[in-house]
Design an enzyme around this catalytic site. Structure first.
Site, short mmCIF file in Angstrom:
data_model
loop_
_atom_site.label_atom_id
_atom_site.label_comp_id
_atom_site.label_asym_id
_atom_site.label_seq_id
_atom_site.Cartn_x
_atom_site.Cartn_y
_atom_site.Cartn_z
N HIS A 75 0.82 -1.22 0.00
CA HIS A 75 0.00 0.00 0.00
C HIS A 75 0.85 1.26 0.00
O HIS A 75 0.32 2.37 0.01
CB HIS A 75 -0.97 -0.01 1.20
CG HIS A 75 -2.00 -1.10 1.08
ND1 HIS A 75 -2.12 -2.12 1.98
CD2 HIS A 75 -2.92 -1.33 0.12
CE1 HIS A 75 -3.09 -2.94 1.59
NE2 HIS A 75 -3.59 -2.48 0.47
N GLY A 90 -13.36 -7.57 -7.87
CA GLY A 90 -14.63 -8.06 -7.34
C GLY A 90 -15.05 -9.36 -7.97
O GLY A 90 -15.54 -10.27 -7.30
N ALA A 151 5.76 10.84 -21.45
CA ALA A 151 5.52 11.64 -22.66
C ALA A 151 4.03 11.96 -22.79
O ALA A 151 3.65 13.07 -23.18
CB ALA A 151 6.00 10.88 -23.89
N ARG A 215 26.19 5.74 -31.60
CA ARG A 215 27.03 5.26 -32.70
C ARG A 215 26.75 6.03 -34.00
O ARG A 215 26.75 5.46 -35.08
CB ARG A 215 26.86 3.76 -32.90
CG ARG A 215 27.23 3.01 -31.64
CD ARG A 215 27.48 1.56 -31.92
NE ARG A 215 26.90 0.76 -30.88
CZ ARG A 215 26.31 -0.41 -31.03
NH1 ARG A 215 26.22 -0.94 -32.22
NH2 ARG A 215 25.81 -1.06 -30.01
N VAL A 292 -6.37 1.72 -26.83
CA VAL A 292 -6.65 2.15 -28.20
C VAL A 292 -6.36 0.99 -29.13
O VAL A 292 -5.28 0.41 -29.10
CB VAL A 292 -5.80 3.38 -28.58
CG1 VAL A 292 -5.94 3.72 -30.06
CG2 VAL A 292 -6.22 4.58 -27.72
N HIS A 379 20.65 -3.05 -20.60
CA HIS A 379 21.22 -2.28 -19.48
C HIS A 379 22.18 -3.20 -18.73
O HIS A 379 21.87 -4.36 -18.46
CB HIS A 379 20.08 -1.84 -18.55
CG HIS A 379 20.48 -0.84 -17.51
ND1 HIS A 379 21.27 -1.17 -16.44
CD2 HIS A 379 20.21 0.47 -17.38
CE1 HIS A 379 21.46 -0.09 -15.70
NE2 HIS A 379 20.82 0.92 -16.24
N HIS A 519 15.52 -0.77 -22.99
CA HIS A 519 14.93 0.32 -23.79
C HIS A 519 14.92 -0.12 -25.25
O HIS A 519 15.86 -0.76 -25.71
CB HIS A 519 15.77 1.58 -23.62
CG HIS A 519 15.18 2.81 -24.25
ND1 HIS A 519 14.42 3.72 -23.55
CD2 HIS A 519 15.21 3.27 -25.53
CE1 HIS A 519 14.03 4.69 -24.35
NE2 HIS A 519 14.50 4.44 -25.56
O1 MEZ Z 1 18.01 6.55 -18.52
C1 MEZ Z 1 18.03 5.45 -17.94
O2 MEZ Z 1 17.60 4.44 -18.45
C2 MEZ Z 1 18.67 5.36 -16.60
C3 MEZ Z 1 19.40 6.53 -16.12
C4 MEZ Z 1 18.58 4.22 -15.93
C5 MEZ Z 1 19.34 3.97 -14.74
O3 MEZ Z 1 20.26 3.16 -14.80
O4 MEZ Z 1 19.06 4.57 -13.70
#
Ligand code: MEZ
Length: 590
Positions: A75, A90, A151, A215, A292, A379, A519
């Site tokens: 919470h 529900g 965005a 790049r 959508v 990442h 990403h």
């Molecule tokens: O922009 C990102 O993806 C970012 C800064 C992620 C992170 O490692 O905190």
């Protein structure tokens, strides 16, 4: 959009009382359908009245959170103020939303059992009945925004402030998108916050470094807009009430450019709270559970609105003169990732479960050009076997990466593509972050990783090495040589430019990390006005896009901290231009 719910022949009070879901539990406690749904039994897609009634009976999230002494408290989560019905259902099995990403094994009442089929049948019957009987409803707005991440909120607020009637649609039960999970911050060059700390930076450097990081595959015109409007973007956030006063360095850049809340708190939850409050203050029509399914256009290809599938209201149309696609990327979509990059299909994703790429497909179906779809960012540091991102700001605050031999192997602040590739070359394709007390204190997110059980700690480097299973002498030598590099302001081995802190006690910490999908750089092609570009090379009239749904801004590798900049800079441009466009195309009555 409202749908009349039943205590009706389709779902009787008797059925409700037999159900093992919350409806049944409520019935057994003499709580009627109307007590939850209200007298009219109507429920809108955002389940507004239902949630108001939940809060009236059970209390606010804050009150419920205060009843628990647990560190991990559903919470009081980084998702902020969300609907109770996000987790508590529900007429279906309840499920803790946290469990989509974490493995807390969190229990929730009314997870459902044998009666499930009954409730399922009821849901199907109700929606089938509706689709046969009712004519599709039509509403209208000036601007429809698809996807309530960063965005989407920025575009909606900007379009609203320019005088447009905006409807912001979100398919998930909560708003925030991937922005909600953003840990790092927003990159911006030559801001007043940098100047206050005498940090030398320049948008021209930001352009150069963003292009180099990507790049040189980025659209240079989009990158110029990103960099030269980044300082304004930070001021815009401050004007909404956001705190972007703290600064840290991200990979691939020469200056402390990543702006974040004081104390190093994660940027995403803070920004999304600010966005939600600003949208509410402006009474912007934000609808969750509203997907959508089609962007509508006329014979000339000009956008005329959208078709929406509401959780309760079913299919309906919103006529609009402009549509802004901010539906995000697709790093949570295993199939799509597997299609474009089969080798990443099994890699864990740091994304929210709704990052599945429909926004790209919707735009493509009405002629948008799509670019760079195979450019998927890995990442370097996700927590071991989890979906939890260990922020780049941990390295930015001074932590190092070591391998299972206890040795550094890469400049920790190189770009993500290079850092991830270096980890993939290590035994077990994993590594450890090593940090000391000062680094922990400088970045409050690390305390969160401790709560999540991702951090090992010890009073000595030798003790830490033994917990990690790496050679103690090697780790001690690595830390010693890094601390000497700090003193000498020179890192001869890996040429790391910025070493803000030593690794020093009294406590030492390590976090086991593996690279993961983070990403998607590809998506819908846009121009510098955030207009979507068609396969013919001309703008799709009335269609704008911003954020991770677009391609071109980040090239083949995004710099840490540039995603939030992208959402704010291009979200603002999309919102302003959509509002301008509808004014130009609104025929004034004489
Ligand atoms: O922009 C990102 O993806 C970012 C800064 C992620 C992170 O490692 O905190």
């Amino acid at each position: 959009m409202f749908l009349l719910l039943a205590c009706s022949p389709a779902f009787s009070a008797d059925q409700a009382s037999k159900s093992t879901f919350l409806s049944g539990i409520h019935k057994k406690n003499q709580i009627s359908c109307a007590d939850c749904h209200g007298k009219s039994l109507a429920v809108n897609d955002s389940e507004t009245a239902l949630n108001k009634n939940c809060v009236e009976c059970h209390g606010t999230l804050e009150k419920l959170a205060s009843k628990s002494k647990e560190h991990i408290n559903p919470h009081n989560s980084h998702l902020g103020e969300v609907n109770c019905t996000t987790c508590h259902k529900g007429h279906g099995p309840s499920k803790a939303y946290c469990n989509y990403c974490h493995s807390f094994g969190m229990k929730i009442p009314a997870m459902g059992s044998a009666e499930q089929s009954n409730d399922k049948k009821w849901t199907q019957e109700t929606s089938q009945k509706k689709s046969k009987k009712e004519k599709m409803k039509t509403e209208s707005a000036d601007v429809v925004v698809i996807g309530a991440g960063g965005a989407g909120y920025v575009a909606s607020i900007t379009a609203h402030d320019a005088g447009a009637k905006v409807i912001l649609l979100e398919k998930m039960p909560i708003t925030g998108g991937n922005s909600m999970l953003a840990a790092g911050g927003i990159n911006a060059a030559a801001t007043r916050f940098q100047k206050a700390r005498s940090i030398q930076d320049d948008p021209a450097e930001m352009v150069k470094e963003t292009m180099k990081g990507g790049r040189e595959k980025n659209d240079p015109e989009l990158v110029k807009v990103l960099a030269y409007r980044s300082s304004d973007a930070v001021d815009f956030l401050a004007s909404l009430g956001a705190d972007m006063t703290d600064l840290v360095r991200s990979g691939g850049v020469h200056a402390d450019r990543t702006h974040r809340p004081v104390g190093g708190a994660a940027v995403g939850p803070h920004l999304v709270k600010v966005y939600r409050e600003n949208a509410a203050k402006r009474k912007i029509d934000v609808r969750v559970n509203s997907e959508v399914v089609k962007i509508l256009s006329d014979n000339n290809g000009t956008v005329t609105g959208v078709q929406v599938k509401g959780k309760h209201s079913g299919l309906y149309t919103i006529k609009a003169k402009a549509v802004i696609d901010t539906a995000g990327g697709f790093a949570a979509n295993n199939e799509l990732v597997g299609f474009y990059k089969p080798q990443f299909k099994e890699t864990a994703s740091s994304n929210q479960p709704g990052a599945t790429g429909e926004g790209v497909v919707l735009a493509e179906k009405i002629g948008a050009k799509v670019i760079d779809m195979e450019q998927i960012q890995i990442h370097p540091t996700m927590g071991g076997e989890t979906k939890v991102l260990i922020s780049e700001t941990v390295r930015g605050s001074g932590a190092i990466l070591v391998n299972h031999a206890g040795k550094r192997f890469v400049n920790e602040l190189t770009t993500r593509d290079k850092a991830s590739a270096a980890i993939f070359e290590q035994p077990d394709k994993s590594a450890f972050l090593i940090l000391g007390e000062d680094i922990r204190k400088s970045n409050v997110q690390i305390d969160g990783y401790i709560v999540l059980g991702l951090v090992q700690e010890s009073d000595s480097i030798e003790g830490l090495a033994s917990k990690m299973g790496v050679p103690a002498a090697a780790l001690a030598a690595t830390v010693d040589s890094y601390n000497k590099a700090f003193d000498a302001k020179n890192d001869p081995e890996f040429k790391r430019q910025d070493i803000p802190r030593k690794i020093a006690g009294p406590k030492y910490y390590s976090i086991w990390v593996k690279p993961g999908r983070h990403h998607t750089m590809g998506g819908v092609k846009i121009n510098t006005e955030a207009q979507v570009i068609s396969t013919k090379g001309t703008p799709v009239v009335g269609l704008y896009a911003a954020g991770e749904v677009t391609g071109g801004v980040h090239g083949w590798n995004r710099l840490g901290g540039n995603a939030i900049t992208d959402t704010v800079v291009f979200g603002r441009i999309a919102g302003a231009n959509a509002a301008k466009f509808i004014k130009q195309h609104t025929v004034k009555k004489p």
